[in-house]
Each structure stands twice: as structure tokens, then as C-alpha cells.
Scaffold this active site. Sequence first.
Site, PDB file in Angstrom:
ATOM      1  N   LYS A  83      19.255  18.520  -8.166  1.00 31.58           N
ATOM      2  CA  LYS A  83      18.901  19.157  -6.872  1.00 31.58           C
ATOM      3  C   LYS A  83      19.327  20.697  -6.906  1.00 31.58           C
ATOM      4  O   LYS A  83      20.517  21.005  -7.342  1.00 31.58           O
ATOM      5  CB  LYS A  83      19.859  18.614  -5.998  1.00 31.58           C
TER       6      LYS A  83
HETATM    7  O1  G3P Z   1      20.946  14.170   1.448  1.00 35.63           O
HETATM    8  C1  G3P Z   1      21.250  15.439   2.419  1.00 35.63           C
HETATM    9  C2  G3P Z   1      21.019  14.982   3.628  1.00 35.63           C
HETATM   10  O2  G3P Z   1      20.781  13.731   4.088  1.00 35.63           O
HETATM   11  C3  G3P Z   1      22.140  15.455   4.653  1.00 35.63           C
HETATM   12  O3  G3P Z   1      22.084  15.080   6.123  1.00 35.63           O
HETATM   13  O4  G3P Z   1      23.325  14.336   8.072  1.00 35.63           O
HETATM   14  O5  G3P Z   1      24.408  16.173   6.771  1.00 35.63           O
HETATM   15  O6  G3P Z   1      22.230  16.535   7.683  1.00 35.63           O
HETATM   16  P1  G3P Z   1      22.994  15.414   7.211  1.00 35.63           P
END
Ligand code: G3P
Length: 215
Positions: A83
Site C-alpha cells: 500500500k
Molecule cells: O483501510 C483503511 C480504511 O478503511 C480506514 O477506515 O474508518 O479509519 O476511515 P477509517
Amino acid sequence: MDIYVDSANIEEIKKAKELGLADGVTTNPSLLAKENGRVTEILKDICKEISGPVHAEVLSLDFEGIVKEGKELAKISDNIVIKIPMIKEGLKAVRILKAEGIDTNVTLIFSAGQAILAAKAGATYVCPFLGRLDDISNDGLELLGVIRSIFVNNPDLDTRIVAASIRTPIHVVELSTMGVDILTVPSKVLSQLEKHPLTDIGIEQFAKDAEKFKL
Ligand code: G3P
């Protein structure tokens, strides 16, 4: 459609796997920071459990650093995907890693233009974050629809979408309806998908009625 677990927690990943909900795993530095132990060991354990892609993020922000770190992470297991944040230096690194046969996921995508650049750089995956767009009163699902249309209308762009920052069961249903390639879902949302009060009421009623007959 593939469902990945958006977690670095091995127990959550194992539970999702038992339900057929772990076609892959996405991690990020924030998810890894919640776990104990060395990152390399955590990733190794996940790769032993999951045969599909396991996405691991670089911390470097300069071209040389991203390439070096990406190659190091790729040594952990054959199913590691690197990533890389959506920056110019990252896009340059995507090209080099691709040439070496290393799969990449350009992450922190918040616009269709960024998705196009990542796809043209040769990213195996792009990772738009829909919940974080919703957080600032933008429409995350709308962006996912636009990116999907761009990829469907330009089949020469050989890049898959990993919809990330999924916060609700509605996100999962809408993305599935759209036909997005991959949804990476936190275990909280996976549990929410399973529940329905009418299912519980139905089970209770059947159990009561079953007391009235002999088997
Ligand atoms: O994979 C990373 C992503 O899903 C982060 O999610 O909830 O931290 O915006 P969030």
C-alpha cells in the site's frame, strides 16, 4: 465480489475467515498500532492465515524510501500487496515495483482524478476512502460509482477497486449493488450485517411453537 477484513487483529481475521468473509486483508499504520508485537511478525501471522492478498502500507514518503520499504515488505510473503499513499513519489514507486512483479495498492484516494493517475501508474488496486468523505459532507458512495464507471469504460486500465473506510451495512449493500470489485470491511460492520431483529423474533417464535409438537 471479494470481501476483505479491514483489520490487523488476527482473532478478528480468523473469525471473518470462518464465515467466508476474508478473501483478503487490508492493514494500515493505525490498525497495526492497535496490535502488540513487531509489525513484521503480525503481518507474517496474517499471511499464514489468509491465502488471499494481505495489504501492508509503507511509511516512507520519498521515492527511494517507498521502493526500498515496498521490497522489504514484499519479502514477508508472496501474498503481500504494497500500500502506497497517493502522492507523486508514490506513483513513481508503483511503476518500479510493478516492473519487479510486486502488486501495489494506491491508498488515500479521495477523487476520481487520483484514481485515474494511480491506474495509469500501474497500480494493481486503488483504495478510495468513502467514510472519510462522508465525514466532511461529501458523498463517498458517489465517488465510488464514478471510479467504477471510469474503470468499466476503460478496460485498458487494469486496476481493481478496494472500497475502504466502510462504516455501515448500508455502505456494504450500496457498494455490492454497484458491483465494486472488493469491499474491505471492519469486523464491527461485518457483525452489524448479520443482525436483524425479525430474525431473532422469528427464531424465538419457532422455538415456542416447536414445544407444542413431538418430534
Ligand atoms: O483501510 C483503511 C480504511 O478503511 C480506514 O477506515 O474508518 O479509519 O476511515 P477509517
